[in-house]
Design an enzyme around this catalytic site. Structure first.
Site, PDB file in Angstrom:
ATOM      1  N   THR A 181       0.838  -1.215   0.000  1.00  0.00           N
ATOM      2  CA  THR A 181       0.000   0.000   0.000  1.00  0.00           C
ATOM      3  C   THR A 181       0.867   1.257   0.000  1.00  0.00           C
ATOM      4  O   THR A 181       0.680   2.155  -0.820  1.00  0.00           O
ATOM      5  CB  THR A 181      -0.910  -0.004   1.256  1.00  0.00           C
ATOM      6  OG1 THR A 181      -1.616  -1.239   1.281  1.00  0.00           O
ATOM      7  CG2 THR A 181      -1.884   1.147   1.237  1.00  0.00           C
ATOM      8  N   VAL A 182       1.802   1.340   0.918  1.00  0.00           N
ATOM      9  CA  VAL A 182       2.587   2.568   1.053  1.00  0.00           C
ATOM     10  C   VAL A 182       3.724   2.613   0.029  1.00  0.00           C
ATOM     11  O   VAL A 182       3.912   3.624  -0.664  1.00  0.00           O
ATOM     12  CB  VAL A 182       3.147   2.708   2.493  1.00  0.00           C
ATOM     13  CG1 VAL A 182       3.914   4.024   2.623  1.00  0.00           C
ATOM     14  CG2 VAL A 182       2.028   2.637   3.523  1.00  0.00           C
ATOM     15  N   LYS A 203       6.156   2.064  12.750  1.00  0.00           N
ATOM     16  CA  LYS A 203       6.068   2.421  14.184  1.00  0.00           C
ATOM     17  C   LYS A 203       6.416   1.239  15.088  1.00  0.00           C
ATOM     18  O   LYS A 203       6.997   1.412  16.161  1.00  0.00           O
ATOM     19  CB  LYS A 203       4.699   2.963  14.548  1.00  0.00           C
ATOM     20  CG  LYS A 203       3.510   2.083  14.203  1.00  0.00           C
ATOM     21  CD  LYS A 203       2.797   2.619  13.005  1.00  0.00           C
ATOM     22  CE  LYS A 203       1.799   1.643  12.440  1.00  0.00           C
ATOM     23  NZ  LYS A 203       1.146   2.141  11.253  1.00  0.00           N
ATOM     24  N   GLU A 220       8.570  10.231   9.689  1.00  0.00           N
ATOM     25  CA  GLU A 220       7.352  11.044   9.824  1.00  0.00           C
ATOM     26  C   GLU A 220       6.076  10.210   9.677  1.00  0.00           C
ATOM     27  O   GLU A 220       5.094  10.417  10.390  1.00  0.00           O
ATOM     28  CB  GLU A 220       7.376  12.151   8.750  1.00  0.00           C
ATOM     29  CG  GLU A 220       6.254  13.147   8.854  1.00  0.00           C
ATOM     30  CD  GLU A 220       6.263  13.896  10.178  1.00  0.00           C
ATOM     31  OE1 GLU A 220       7.117  14.757  10.366  1.00  0.00           O
ATOM     32  OE2 GLU A 220       5.417  13.583  11.041  1.00  0.00           O
ATOM     33  N   VAL A 275       3.944   7.937  12.703  1.00  0.00           N
ATOM     34  CA  VAL A 275       2.948   8.402  13.672  1.00  0.00           C
ATOM     35  C   VAL A 275       1.928   9.278  12.956  1.00  0.00           C
ATOM     36  O   VAL A 275       2.289  10.282  12.344  1.00  0.00           O
ATOM     37  CB  VAL A 275       3.601   9.216  14.809  1.00  0.00           C
ATOM     38  CG1 VAL A 275       2.542   9.676  15.801  1.00  0.00           C
ATOM     39  CG2 VAL A 275       4.691   8.412  15.501  1.00  0.00           C
ATOM     40  N   GLY A 326       0.267   8.957  10.229  1.00  0.00           N
ATOM     41  CA  GLY A 326       0.318   8.958   8.758  1.00  0.00           C
ATOM     42  C   GLY A 326       0.781  10.261   8.142  1.00  0.00           C
ATOM     43  O   GLY A 326       1.945  10.628   8.240  1.00  0.00           O
ATOM     44  N   ASP A 343      -1.533  -0.585  18.339  1.00  0.00           N
ATOM     45  CA  ASP A 343      -1.047   0.343  17.314  1.00  0.00           C
ATOM     46  C   ASP A 343      -0.929   1.766  17.893  1.00  0.00           C
ATOM     47  O   ASP A 343       0.074   2.452  17.692  1.00  0.00           O
ATOM     48  CB  ASP A 343      -2.027   0.310  16.128  1.00  0.00           C
ATOM     49  CG  ASP A 343      -1.652   1.286  15.048  1.00  0.00           C
ATOM     50  OD1 ASP A 343      -0.625   1.066  14.379  1.00  0.00           O
ATOM     51  OD2 ASP A 343      -2.363   2.304  14.873  1.00  0.00           O
ATOM     52  N   LYS A 357       2.617   4.228  18.522  1.00  0.00           N
ATOM     53  CA  LYS A 357       2.771   5.623  18.096  1.00  0.00           C
ATOM     54  C   LYS A 357       2.968   6.523  19.311  1.00  0.00           C
ATOM     55  O   LYS A 357       3.798   7.440  19.289  1.00  0.00           O
ATOM     56  CB  LYS A 357       1.537   6.048  17.303  1.00  0.00           C
ATOM     57  CG  LYS A 357       1.399   5.282  15.991  1.00  0.00           C
ATOM     58  CD  LYS A 357       0.025   5.473  15.397  1.00  0.00           C
ATOM     59  CE  LYS A 357      -0.173   4.641  14.149  1.00  0.00           C
ATOM     60  NZ  LYS A 357      -1.562   4.583  13.718  1.00  0.00           N
ATOM     61  N   GLY A 397      -3.476   5.247   4.897  1.00  0.00           N
ATOM     62  CA  GLY A 397      -3.810   5.193   3.472  1.00  0.00           C
ATOM     63  C   GLY A 397      -2.564   5.462   2.644  1.00  0.00           C
ATOM     64  O   GLY A 397      -1.645   6.150   3.102  1.00  0.00           O
TER      65      GLY A 397
HETATM   66  N1  LIG Z   1      -0.997   1.263   5.176  1.00  0.00           N
HETATM   67  C1  LIG Z   1      -1.010   2.401   5.826  1.00  0.00           C
HETATM   68  O1  LIG Z   1      -1.973   3.188   5.731  1.00  0.00           O
HETATM   69  C2  LIG Z   1       0.132   2.787   6.722  1.00  0.00           C
HETATM   70  C3  LIG Z   1       0.093   4.012   7.398  1.00  0.00           C
HETATM   71  C4  LIG Z   1       1.186   4.392   8.191  1.00  0.00           C
HETATM   72  C5  LIG Z   1       2.254   3.536   8.306  1.00  0.00           C
HETATM   73  N2  LIG Z   1       2.232   2.330   7.671  1.00  0.00           N
HETATM   74  C6  LIG Z   1       3.399   1.457   7.837  1.00  0.00           C
HETATM   75  O2  LIG Z   1       4.026   1.292   6.563  1.00  0.00           O
HETATM   76  C7  LIG Z   1       4.613   0.006   6.491  1.00  0.00           C
HETATM   77  C8  LIG Z   1       4.098  -0.714   5.244  1.00  0.00           C
HETATM   78  O3  LIG Z   1       2.702  -0.850   5.353  1.00  0.00           O
HETATM   79  P1  LIG Z   1       1.785  -1.311   4.098  1.00  0.00           P
HETATM   80  O4  LIG Z   1       0.385  -1.082   4.526  1.00  0.00           O
HETATM   81  O5  LIG Z   1       2.275  -0.699   2.847  1.00  0.00           O
HETATM   82  O6  LIG Z   1       2.090  -2.884   4.100  1.00  0.00           O
HETATM   83  P2  LIG Z   1       1.760  -3.949   2.927  1.00  0.00           P
HETATM   84  O7  LIG Z   1       0.749  -3.395   1.992  1.00  0.00           O
HETATM   85  O8  LIG Z   1       1.478  -5.231   3.630  1.00  0.00           O
HETATM   86  O9  LIG Z   1       3.139  -4.069   2.138  1.00  0.00           O
HETATM   87  C9  LIG Z   1       4.254  -4.731   2.672  1.00  0.00           C
HETATM   88  C10 LIG Z   1       5.270  -4.904   1.553  1.00  0.00           C
HETATM   89  O10 LIG Z   1       6.435  -5.521   2.110  1.00  0.00           O
HETATM   90  C11 LIG Z   1       6.855  -6.555   1.220  1.00  0.00           C
HETATM   91  N3  LIG Z   1       7.570  -7.581   1.980  1.00  0.00           N
HETATM   92  C12 LIG Z   1       7.107  -8.380   2.965  1.00  0.00           C
HETATM   93  N4  LIG Z   1       8.071  -9.216   3.377  1.00  0.00           N
HETATM   94  C13 LIG Z   1       9.154  -8.935   2.636  1.00  0.00           C
HETATM   95  C14 LIG Z   1      10.468  -9.459   2.569  1.00  0.00           C
HETATM   96  N5  LIG Z   1      10.856 -10.448   3.368  1.00  0.00           N
HETATM   97  N6  LIG Z   1      11.324  -8.927   1.657  1.00  0.00           N
HETATM   98  C15 LIG Z   1      10.959  -7.933   0.842  1.00  0.00           C
HETATM   99  N7  LIG Z   1       9.720  -7.397   0.856  1.00  0.00           N
HETATM  100  C16 LIG Z   1       8.849  -7.890   1.739  1.00  0.00           C
HETATM  101  C17 LIG Z   1       5.588  -7.078   0.581  1.00  0.00           C
HETATM  102  O11 LIG Z   1       5.933  -7.724  -0.641  1.00  0.00           O
HETATM  103  P3  LIG Z   1       4.814  -8.360  -1.639  1.00  0.00           P
HETATM  104  O12 LIG Z   1       3.977  -7.176  -2.097  1.00  0.00           O
HETATM  105  O13 LIG Z   1       5.589  -8.924  -2.759  1.00  0.00           O
HETATM  106  O14 LIG Z   1       4.044  -9.349  -0.841  1.00  0.00           O
HETATM  107  C18 LIG Z   1       4.800  -5.789   0.391  1.00  0.00           C
HETATM  108  O15 LIG Z   1       5.121  -5.189  -0.833  1.00  0.00           O
HETATM  109  C19 LIG Z   1       4.293  -0.694   7.820  1.00  0.00           C
HETATM  110  O16 LIG Z   1       5.349  -0.504   8.709  1.00  0.00           O
HETATM  111  C20 LIG Z   1       3.067   0.064   8.310  1.00  0.00           C
HETATM  112  O17 LIG Z   1       2.930   0.044   9.706  1.00  0.00           O
HETATM  113  C21 LIG Z   1       1.215   1.938   6.877  1.00  0.00           C
END
Ligand SMILES: NC(=O)c1ccc[n+]([C@@H]2O[C@H](COP(=O)([O-])OP(=O)(O)OC[C@H]3O[C@@H](n4cnc5c(N)ncnc54)[C@H](OP(=O)(O)O)[C@@H]3O)[C@@H](O)[C@H]2O)c1
Length: 437
Positions: A14-15, A107, A131, A134, A136, A203, A207, A304
């Protein structure tokens, strides 16, 4: 023009995919603002063949993010994998040790290993920017770390989890149960299939632990945070809160008290007229109280792809703008070795107002017995109201008490006493009231 800044993105979910898209779509603006180009020169994820919605053909692919951190031709390692151990931790550590700047939205990783990672960054004179970790897209880290020099923070609190705020907002607006709201949140993608991490407060606690360190110059201590989630909030609580002029929010609160620093995450009643009570749905908000500034409230999208990417790209741009030889500010506002050990205030000594909802047998003497338990524990009451517990419950009554400022210890003792008196027909509900402007 200076040489391009080379970025490696680990994690293209997603990010990560959103960050790659923003860097592509906003390349011209970013180059103008930073005085140099930002190029994605390496990427890593698990599945090389998955369509990420953005052409990453020019970037070198790494199956292993640690290998990318160590060997890719990059200036900045962007960790967007997630998790507090495994590939996220080892790749961030490897990148810092290799003298590369790191940007992360993680986080959980910072809550557990933030101080050690800050030490590693300082040792190599590189930046560790976070940044997005915490609230987003809300620029709260920059605000606390850079824009509030000289201020002493007395309290920082906020709505830090969009899933919980979405559920509480809908419960109030539509009169539906916690379970029904949670199911909807899952259907709409606001809640994970396993929502425990969000709804039980973990969560928010991660933060909060970062905000506490920035606010009070302490070492991060996420395990010490008192935590209660929102799963036992009922319609009866929401309605009673509304009748009393309050709204229920899941807050993370850190404050300096005489007995130490209090860190707590729990459902909280805030005055309906307060600014934080107006923060609805998935929106996040952080309030910071200081001696010079007074109270500042930042609110905006807390999660998001795009909102989070905005914060990540801002962190990357800061690195692009920095010049060789420039001394970077410390990761948590103070050099890691100056972050003081954290003196934990016991939850029992928490002082504040309390809402107590009791469902009791409808019999003579119950009301007086409850009032006596309160008086025995020096709890002064702002209000005490008794009404029928519901249409089919002729033998039960609901008693709602609101206390003046008292302590957690006194309330627990009083409620334990009432429970032992055997007047209750259901579990007592206790919700803390938070002062908010
Ligand atoms: N989503 C949000 O709104 C949001 C907001 C604030 C902070 N965050 C933080 O941002 C971070 C990412 O969140 P996300 O929502 O983007 O997670 P996500 O959609 O689950 O994406 C995780 C990514 O990491 C990759 N990955 C997992 N294991 C791996 C490995 N061993 N080697 C290489 N790549 C690997 C996955 O690969 P594949 O795609 O190939 O499976 C995927 O592309 C987290 O720390 C989360 O807490 C997220």
């Amino acid at each position: 023009m200076a040489e391009a800044l080379r970025v490696g993105i680990a994690g293209l979910g997603t990010v990560g995919a959103s960050v790659a898209r923003v860097l592509r779509d906003k390349a011209a603006e970013l180059t103008r603002q930073c005085g140099r180009e930002i190029v994605v020169s390496a990427v890593s994820a698990r599945d090389r063949n998955r369509d990420r919605g953005v052409d990453l053909g020019a970037a070198r692919w790494f199956d292993d993010p640690v290998g990318m951190a160590q060997t890719a031709d990059i200036d900045v390692f962007v960790e967007l994998i997630g998790g507090d151990e495994g590939p996220s931790r080892s790749s961030v550590k490897a990148a810092l040790e290799a003298g590369r700047h790191v940007v992360t939205a993680n986080k959980a990783l910072l809550a557990k290993h933030g101080v050690a990672l800050a030490e590693a960054a300082e040792k190599k004179g590189v930046l560790l920017n976070y940044e997005a970790a915490v609230a987003g897209g809300i620029p709260v880290i920059k605000t606390m770390r850079e824009a509030m020099a000289g201020n002493s923070v007395t309290r920082v609190f906020g709505i830090l989890n969009g899933t919980c705020n979405y559920i509480l907002t809908r419960m109030e607006a539509e009169g539906i149960s916690f379970d029904a709201c949670l199911k909807d949140a899952q259907r709409l993608g606001y809640a994970e299939a396993d929502p425990t991490f969000d709804i039980e407060g973990h969560d928010t606690a991660h933060k909060l632990s970062i905000l506490t360190s920035l606010a009070f110059g302490t070492r991060i201590a996420a395990n010490d945070i008192y935590m209660e989630g929102i799963s036992n909030i009922s319609q009866a609580d929401i309605r009673a809160a509304g009748d009393l002029g309050y709204r229920i929010k899941l807050l993370g609160v850190a404050q300096r008290t005489e007995s130490g620093i209090e860190q707590r995450v729990h459902p909280t009643m805030v005055p309906t007229a307060s600014v934080i009570a107006q923060v609805h749905g998935v929106t996040n908000a952080v309030a910071i109280e200081t001696d010079i500034l007074g109270e500042l409230l930042l609110s905006g999208p807390g999660a998001g792809g795009n909102a989070t990417a905005s914060a990540v790209v801002g962190d990357i741009a800061d690195i692009a703008k920095s010049r060789p030889g420039f001394q970077h500010g410390p990761v948590f506002g103070l050099p890691a070795k100056e972050l003081r050990p954290y003196k934990k205030a016991q939850m029992r000594s928490h002082a504040g107002g309390y809402f107590i909802r009791l469902t009791v047998h409808d019999r003579i003497g119950v009301f007086a017995a409850i009032a006596k338990r309160m008086a025995d524990n020096d709890i002064s009451l702002e209000s005490i109201v008794q009404h029928a517990a519901g249409p089919d419950t002729a033998l039960q009554k609901t008693v709602i008490l609101v206390t003046h400022e008292t302590t957690e210890a006194a309330v627990r003792k009083a409620v334990d006493g009432i429970t032992r008196d055997d007047h209750l027909t259901d579990k007592p509900q206790v919700i803390r009231i938070e002062r908010a402007g």
